[in-house]
Scaffold this active site. Structure first.
Site, PDB file in Angstrom:
ATOM      1  N   LYS A  43      27.709  64.190  73.677  1.00  0.00           N
ATOM      2  CA  LYS A  43      26.758  63.169  74.096  1.00  0.00           C
ATOM      3  C   LYS A  43      26.001  63.179  75.577  1.00  0.00           C
ATOM      4  CE  LYS A  43      26.262  61.532  69.879  1.00  0.00           C
ATOM      5  NZ  LYS A  43      24.959  61.864  69.035  1.00  0.00           N
TER       6      LYS A  43
ATOM      7  N   ASP B  46      21.680  70.940  56.951  1.00  0.00           N
ATOM      8  CA  ASP B  46      22.855  70.678  57.865  1.00  0.00           C
ATOM      9  C   ASP B  46      22.551  71.406  59.331  1.00  0.00           C
ATOM     10  OD1 ASP B  46      25.368  71.025  59.462  1.00  0.00           O
ATOM     11  OD2 ASP B  46      26.363  72.283  57.810  1.00  0.00           O
ATOM     12  N   VAL B  47      22.384  70.659  60.409  1.00  0.00           N
ATOM     13  CA  VAL B  47      21.748  71.034  61.632  1.00  0.00           C
ATOM     14  C   VAL B  47      22.897  72.064  62.263  1.00  0.00           C
ATOM     15  CG1 VAL B  47      20.577  68.805  61.959  1.00  0.00           C
ATOM     16  CG2 VAL B  47      23.005  69.260  62.983  1.00  0.00           C
TER      17      VAL B  47
ATOM     18  N   TYR C 122      33.307  63.979  71.309  1.00  0.00           N
ATOM     19  CA  TYR C 122      32.167  63.120  71.226  1.00  0.00           C
ATOM     20  C   TYR C 122      31.674  62.792  72.576  1.00  0.00           C
ATOM     21  CZ  TYR C 122      29.268  59.242  69.484  1.00  0.00           C
ATOM     22  OH  TYR C 122      28.303  58.443  69.238  1.00  0.00           O
TER      23      TYR C 122
ATOM     24  N   SER D  41      24.638  58.356  73.232  1.00  0.00           N
ATOM     25  CA  SER D  41      25.485  57.191  73.137  1.00  0.00           C
ATOM     26  C   SER D  41      26.134  56.916  74.393  1.00  0.00           C
ATOM     27  CB  SER D  41      26.693  57.870  72.407  1.00  0.00           C
ATOM     28  OG  SER D  41      27.673  56.900  72.273  1.00  0.00           O
TER      29      SER D  41
END
Length: 244
Positions: A156, A59-60, A152, A139
């Site tokens: 990114k 799990d990063v 999000y 993204s």
């Protein structure tokens, strides 16, 4: 000739979508891949591809998991040649003032902090190895935000700047770092969003269709390969013309 014969790679988020597609292509072209991620899907990709893939639970967002991932790589192989820094999640559907703090923290902990934790360790091991190539999965949302995707898109965008900073700092160390910015891609994450969103994304994509994980994998593996030895610090889109 296989471009990655004898190379050691780490792929985070390897069990599904883009990560799985890149893992398959790296293995097909000769690499040994440590497939890092949580859950059954990670074990499945390792079972599917056989001895060239090592399943590593990671799990990063957990520094201890990232430490264990790179300790395993160092102990088993003594080096790292390639990294696809790909683990990520999306939380959407709310305007900025409505985003719960826990949603913001979860996205940032995986998409940005987690990506930094992975890249930090990878850079150290690549310095010991004499160089390497990193592709960060950013993204199109990091360049061109959509409504109600605040955490999000910002995560990114941060990954893109992290890519540029690392590319500059390690260019003389034979380490290349690039950001790949997919548009909407057919992955399990998109399937979960439902058919209406898929139709909406198709409608705003100039080529009239959504991209595939295999198309992204082809681009990512080009950037990882020695065919791209003068390419670093780039922000590369694969979004069906949306960036235009």
């Amino acid at each position: 000739m296989k471009r990655f014969e004898g190379k050691i790679a780490i792929v985070t988020g390897a069990g599904r979508g883009i990560g799985a597609a890149v893992t398959r292509r790296l293995v097909a072209e000769g690499a040994t891949v440590i497939a890092a991620g949580p859950g059954e899907s990670n074990r499945q990709i390792a079972t599917e591809l056989g001895a060239q893939v090592i399943d590593q639970v990671c799990d990063v967002a957990r520094p201890e998991d990232v430490d264990a991932l790179f300790a395993a790589c160092r102990e088993r192989f003594g080096r790292l040649d390639l990294l696809l820094n790909n683990a990520g999640i999306s939380k959407s559907g709310r305007r900025m003032h409505e985003v719960p703090v826990e949603d913001w923290d979860e996205v940032m902990n995986i998409n940005l902090r987690g990506a930094w934790l992975v890249m930090r360790q990878a850079l150290g091991l690549m310095l010991e190895s004499g160089g390497g190539s990193i592709v960060n999965t950013a993204s199109i949302g990091g360049l061109k935000p959509s409504v109600m995707t605040t955490p999000y898109s910002i995560s990114k965008a941060g990954m893109i700047m992290m890519t540029r900073a690392a590319a500059l700092e390690y260019a003389r160390d034979n380490i290349r770092v690039n950001a790949l910015c997919p548009g909407t891609i057919l992955t399990p994450m998109l399937d979960a969003a439902g058919p209406e969103l898929i139709k909406q994304k198709e409608a705003i994509t100039p080529i009239g269709r959504i991209g595939t994980a295999e198309e992204v994998a082809a681009f990512a593996c080009f950037l990882l390969s020695d065919e791209a030895t003068s390419i670093t610090g780039g922000t590369h889109t694969i979004a069906g013309g949306r960036e235009a």
